[in-house]
Write an enzyme that holds these catalytic residues in place. Structure first.
Site, PDB file in Angstrom:
ATOM      1  N   SER A  84       4.700  -1.905   4.405  1.00 18.85           N
ATOM      2  CA  SER A  84       4.848  -3.221   4.502  1.00 18.85           C
ATOM      3  C   SER A  84       4.880  -4.223   3.226  1.00 18.85           C
ATOM      4  O   SER A  84       3.953  -3.731   2.308  1.00 18.85           O
ATOM      5  CB  SER A  84       3.994  -3.976   5.426  1.00 18.85           C
ATOM      6  OG  SER A  84       3.346  -2.978   6.103  1.00 18.85           O
ATOM      7  N   SER A 101       0.799   6.442   2.733  1.00 18.00           N
ATOM      8  CA  SER A 101       1.364   7.466   3.682  1.00 18.00           C
ATOM      9  C   SER A 101       2.637   7.953   3.252  1.00 18.00           C
ATOM     10  O   SER A 101       3.374   7.334   2.323  1.00 18.00           O
ATOM     11  CB  SER A 101       2.015   6.884   5.111  1.00 18.00           C
ATOM     12  OG  SER A 101       0.801   6.256   5.679  1.00 18.00           O
ATOM     13  N   GLU A 149      -5.419   7.943  18.460  1.00 21.27           N
ATOM     14  CA  GLU A 149      -6.078   9.201  18.466  1.00 21.27           C
ATOM     15  C   GLU A 149      -7.140   9.581  17.176  1.00 21.27           C
ATOM     16  O   GLU A 149      -8.165   9.995  17.528  1.00 21.27           O
ATOM     17  CB  GLU A 149      -4.868  10.368  18.618  1.00 21.27           C
ATOM     18  CG  GLU A 149      -4.276  10.478  19.916  1.00 21.27           C
ATOM     19  CD  GLU A 149      -3.359   9.263  20.096  1.00 21.27           C
ATOM     20  OE1 GLU A 149      -2.800   8.561  19.076  1.00 21.27           O
ATOM     21  OE2 GLU A 149      -3.001   8.980  21.161  1.00 21.27           O
ATOM     22  N   GLN A 200       0.854  -1.095  -0.038  1.00 18.92           N
ATOM     23  CA  GLN A 200      -0.065   0.136  -0.074  1.00 18.92           C
ATOM     24  C   GLN A 200       0.816   1.172  -0.127  1.00 18.92           C
ATOM     25  O   GLN A 200       1.652   1.326   1.018  1.00 18.92           O
ATOM     26  CB  GLN A 200      -0.725  -0.117   1.139  1.00 18.92           C
ATOM     27  CG  GLN A 200      -1.915   1.147   1.342  1.00 18.92           C
ATOM     28  CD  GLN A 200      -2.112   1.403   2.999  1.00 18.92           C
ATOM     29  OE1 GLN A 200      -1.365   0.950   3.677  1.00 18.92           O
ATOM     30  NE2 GLN A 200      -3.443   1.812   3.146  1.00 18.92           N
ATOM     31  N   GLU A 225      -9.291  -1.808   6.020  1.00 19.57           N
ATOM     32  CA  GLU A 225      -8.264  -2.014   6.958  1.00 19.57           C
ATOM     33  C   GLU A 225      -8.624  -2.188   8.401  1.00 19.57           C
ATOM     34  O   GLU A 225      -8.264  -3.065   9.227  1.00 19.57           O
ATOM     35  CB  GLU A 225      -7.307  -0.854   6.722  1.00 19.57           C
ATOM     36  CG  GLU A 225      -5.912  -1.145   7.661  1.00 19.57           C
ATOM     37  CD  GLU A 225      -4.911   0.008   7.486  1.00 19.57           C
ATOM     38  OE1 GLU A 225      -5.405   1.142   7.136  1.00 19.57           O
ATOM     39  OE2 GLU A 225      -3.763  -0.109   7.738  1.00 19.57           O
TER      40      GLU A 225
END
Lengths: 374, 393
Positions: free
Chosen positions: B147, B115, B363, B112, B230
């Site tokens: 990953s 990010s 968070e 993926q 996910e």
């Protein structure tokens, strides 16, 4: 016991019939139980509303859920009783349901219904015409049970004794039923921390003891009382769940409306995160409480562990929810006028009732094979 | 409507035609896919039978009992849990036919590329650029926390195609061939010593327009499907009591009485209660899914397990005393899957720190629960209507 095997695969959902029961109880409580009146009645020393109890117990029949039909009950199970307790917790409705329709009823059922005394008393309790209270301190959990040496005794902090028609008195001699109105029975009301659940000191003289009706011998009595306290602890988790759910919903509702700094206070992450955390605790409490109710209903050997687990978890969640409810309401949460205080007092008292979380954790440790250090 | 009995019969047919004992693993998995028993809730022809998702457990139980090989789901988790549902929802027929079978069988591993160093919790701020060049897109940028990139054949990629739009609007979703010469994968070493993740540098990577997923500028919407899957990756099977990390520490407690102290006993009991309740919460969610009424509990499960894994492994290190002062191996390893229980307590303690960061920090997840489940209002936003190129960075 091997903790990795589970004898009972609990059904953790609610059936349609259970949802119907919930809707009926909730409708009745919405109609008949006003939290503002609860506080007023509590201060007048009479928190219980006889009309509400009659509507719940006699008209709807929920007092007899645990009692077989042949003894005049509904022949339902702990699963349904748990749903009633969720709603009573949600509405902070003062009613002797946990003490009479669960604990006392369970004790009588565990005495064996062959005897006519226990059977006829069960019929009375199931119909809601009369209520009974088990004469042990309300803080007593199933593991901590210490019985007095005789039926003539003084027991303090007994829940719902002052309104009960019949007292179930366990001692090392056995289990006896005594009419509260009997000569030699003294029930002295105490000032309870939880305004919605009356406590009293019960004193029985030798005269009253002599007039008592025997229900079970020593050995059966001990097991029956323990069974009653286990079922009580397991189902109290559902009351705590309902209570926590109300606290969360009410806090979310209020913080969406309340504006400070030109914004709803519920938009601040500092508050939102606390409510989201509480939501997670409430959904977890639901799983634990349903597991206990279903295990008790099935008479599973896993039930004592399921009850201890639920109580160790849900007691803490209810207290946390009520504390957050007070804090996130700000000033209004500290007032006598807002019902939050009733929930906080009930939650805190409930966490001690039928064994504190620490005691239930010890039970979990023993049953799960995690021994204490030497 | 497919029933459990139908699935049992179909599974028996598969096992009869391709006996696991004498069938090569990949061949068996391909046959299982073609029989519609890979993921029964997927469409016919794409590894499924349009059956209720809850019935997958029936197939898995039959195959497990027969000793059939599985597709090693932990090795291909990103493909199964994230790429596949997104391709299923937004892919063209051609993309679905080409990609889903090798994905499920495990012949093609997926990673993926979401990010970036400058776009973590604020994923929509990402700056990897994709510029149209005829029937291709040319991609330049840097991705991180990837990953499996070093073993992946394909990647799901979100890139910025219009920097003049506000950040949520100018993105497009692509399927990126990891063998393109412009893709450079470098290990990213973590606090555990190993490099389970990678940094991926994209320089002039050419992606054919036929490997775009969804419309140009709709990348954020498509990515939501990926991210929701996910976070709700709760399996179809029951977890046994003491099935997670709590089982490891409970075994240590039982087998090594010399380590026991009063303090660790109290903490162990608290965590055992919390872990068992979390397991029941997951089980309740599973029962809701099977009954066809999925609840919002899934959003909270990751939060619960992150905290539990961290606290349990922390207790475990402390419980071990002298041994807790040691570590099994700091050398830079390149594992192809995460193994929470295969290594020692110190590793688990360090690795579980990632549990509250990866796949959405705790968070951010609390914000999601608060806003989407509880309906609480969002914080005021200053970035919503500003062109991406004008945002502070």
């Amino acid at each position: 016991m091997n903790p990795t095997t589970e004898p009972h695969q609990a059904d953790l959902l609610y059936s349609e019939a259970e949802e119907d029961l919930r809707a009926a109880v909730r409708a009745l409580l919405t109609d008949r139980n006003d939290p503002a009146r609860v506080a007023v009645r509590a201060e007048e020393g009479a928190p219980y509303d006889a009309g509400l109890w009659k509507a719940l117990a006699a008209d709807m029949g929920v007092a007899g859920l645990l009692v077989p039909e042949e003894l005049g009950g509904q022949g339902a199970s702990h699963r349904e009783a748990a749903v009633v307790l969720e709603e009573l917790g949600r509405a902070i409705a003062p009613a002797p349901y946990l003490t009479s329709a669960v604990v006392a009823t369970e004790v009588l059922l565990a005495c064996g219904t062959g005897g006519s005394a226990a059977s006829s008393l069960l019929g009375d309790l199931a119909s809601g015409r009369r209520t009974a209270a088990l004469v042990v301190p309300f803080a007593t959990g199933p593991e901590a049970l210490r019985l007095p040496g005789g039926t003539a005794c003084m027991v303090t902090a007994v829940a719902d004794a002052a309104t009960a028609d019949v007292l179930l008195v366990p001692s090392t001699a056995g289990l006896y039923a005594v009419e509260r109105a009997e000569a030699g029975v003294d029930v002295a009301p105490l000032v309870p921390f939880d305004l919605t659940r009356p406590l009293a000191t019960v004193t029985l003289t030798e005269e009253a003891a002599a007039a008592a009706t025997p229900l079970a011998g020593a050995e059966t009595a001990l097991a029956a009382v323990r069974q009653g306290l286990t079922a009580g602890a397991g189902l109290l988790a559902s009351e705590q769940l309902g209570l926590a759910e109300w606290c969360l919903e009410e806090t979310v509702r209020y913080t969406k409306e309340r504006h400070q700094f030109n914004r709803p206070v519920g938009s601040f992450q500092a508050l939102k995160h606390r409510m989201a955390q509480l939501w997670l605790e409430v959904v977890s409490a639901r799983a634990a409480a349903r597991n206990a109710a279903d295990s008790l209903a099935a008479g599973s050997p896993d039930a004592p562990l399921a009850a201890a687990l639920a109580q160790a978890y849900c007691a803490r969640v209810a207290v946390h929810a009520a504390e957050e409810c007070v804090q996130l309401h700000g000033g209004i949460g500290m007032t006598w006028e807002h019902p939050a205080h009733l929930y906080l007092k009930r939650a805190k008292a409930d966490s001690i009732a039928l064994g504190a979380p620490g005691a239930h954790r010890e039970t979990v440790g023993r049953l799960a094979g995690l021994p204490t250090p030497a | 409507m497919t029933t459990a009995a139908d699935l049992r019969a179909r599974t028996k047919e598969l096992l009869a035609a391709h006996p696991p004992a004498t069938t090569e693993r990949t061949a068996f998995l391909r046959a299982r896919f073609d029989a519609g028993l890979a993921w029964v809730h997927y469409p016919v022809g794409l590894g499924g039978l349009d059956a209720p998702r809850g019935l997958q457990a029936v197939v898995d139980a039959e195959l497990g009992a027969a000793g059939a090989p599985d597709n090693d789901p932990r090795r291909i988790g990103i493909g199964l849990g994230m790429a596949a549902p997104t391709i299923l929802r937004y892919g063209t027929d051609e993309q679905k036919r080409r990609l889903l079978r090798p994905l499920w069988v495990g012949e093609e591993v997926w990673c993926q590329l979401f990010s970036e160093p400058g776009a973590g919790s604020d994923l929509a701020a990402l700056g990897t650029r994709a510029v149209r060049d005829g029937d291709h897109w040319v991609v330049d940028g840097q991705k991180v926390w990837t990953s499996s990139a070093h073993v992946a054949r394909w990647a799901i990629l979100v890139a910025r195609t219009d920097p003049d739009q506000p950040k949520h609007r100018g993105m497009t979703y692509f399927l990126c061939d990891m063998t393109d010469p412009g893709v450079d994968v470098r290990p990213l070493r973590q606090i555990t010593g190993e490099a389970e993740f990678n940094e991926v540098f994209l320089s002039g990577v050419r992606i054919p327009d036929s490997m775009r997923l969804g419309e140009v500028g709709e990348g954020w919407k498509v990515a939501q499907t990926t991210l929701m899957n996910e976070r709700v990756s709760i399996g179809g099977s029951r977890i046994p009591r003491e099935g997670g990390m709590i089982g490891t520490v409970a075994r240590t407690w039982r087998e090594r009485p010399e380590l026991r102290t009063r303090d660790t006993h109290q903490r162990l009991l608290e965590l055992w209660v919390d872990a068992e309740v979390a397991r029941l919460t997951g089980e309740r969610l599973r029962q809701q899914l099977v009954a066809g009424h999925p609840g919002p509990e899934g959003s909270g499960m990751k939060l619960a397990f992150a905290r539990l894994n961290q606290e349990i492994s922390s207790l475990e290190v402390e419980l071990l005393g002298d041994e807790g002062l040691l570590y099994d191996d700091w050398t830079l390893r390149r594992p192809d899957k995460v193994d929470f229980t295969g290594r020692e307590a110190g590793y688990r303690y360090l690795r579980s720190k990632g549990n509250s960061i990866e796949g959405g920090t705790s968070e951010v997840l609390l914000n999601i629960v608060a806003e989407r489940v509880l309906g609480l209002p969002s914080e005021p936003r200053t970035d919503k209507d500003v062109a991406w190129k004008d945002l502070a960075r």
